[in-house]
Design a protein around this motif. Structure first.
Motif, short mmCIF file in Angstrom:
data_model
loop_
_atom_site.label_atom_id
_atom_site.label_comp_id
_atom_site.label_asym_id
_atom_site.label_seq_id
_atom_site.Cartn_x
_atom_site.Cartn_y
_atom_site.Cartn_z
N ASP A 20 0.71 -0.90 0.65
CA ASP A 20 0.36 0.14 0.03
C ASP A 20 1.49 1.76 -0.07
N LEU A 21 0.68 1.90 -1.04
CA LEU A 21 2.01 3.29 -1.22
C LEU A 21 1.41 4.32 -0.37
N ALA A 22 0.15 4.37 0.21
CA ALA A 22 -0.25 5.24 0.85
C ALA A 22 1.23 4.95 2.71
N THR A 23 0.51 4.02 2.98
CA THR A 23 1.00 3.76 4.21
C THR A 23 2.08 2.24 4.73
#
Length: 84
Positions: A20-23
């Motif tokens: 997950d690029l955000a987290t």
């Protein structure tokens, strides 16, 4: 759900792991699955019916119902003990 046979349907999933690029955490995505009853095609024969026959491979169940010596009688009908 189990029926009268006691078999339980099993589910296998094909998963892909992504970040997950955000987290920046890894998570899994299920991209496919299938369900089936895990049974094996087989047949059985009694020790008495197998007298005089030779088998390439055998699985002999020497459970508590057999008398002493019955398991040996079943094993002598196997051509190559060890299944080679």
């Amino acid at each position: 759900m189990t029926g009268r046979t006691g078999l339980k349907r099993e589910r296998w999933e094909n998963k892909r792991y992504v970040v997950d690029l955000a987290t920046q955490e890894q998570r899994e995505e299920v991209i496919g699955s299938f369900e089936q009853y895990p049974v094996k095609l087989a047949w059985a024969i009694t020790v008495h019916k197998s007298q005089g026959l030779t088998f390439d491979k055998a699985i002999v169940d020497v459970g508590p119902g057999l008398r002493a010596g019955a398991g040996v009688r079943g094993l002598v009908a196997v051509a190559q003990p060890g299944g080679a």
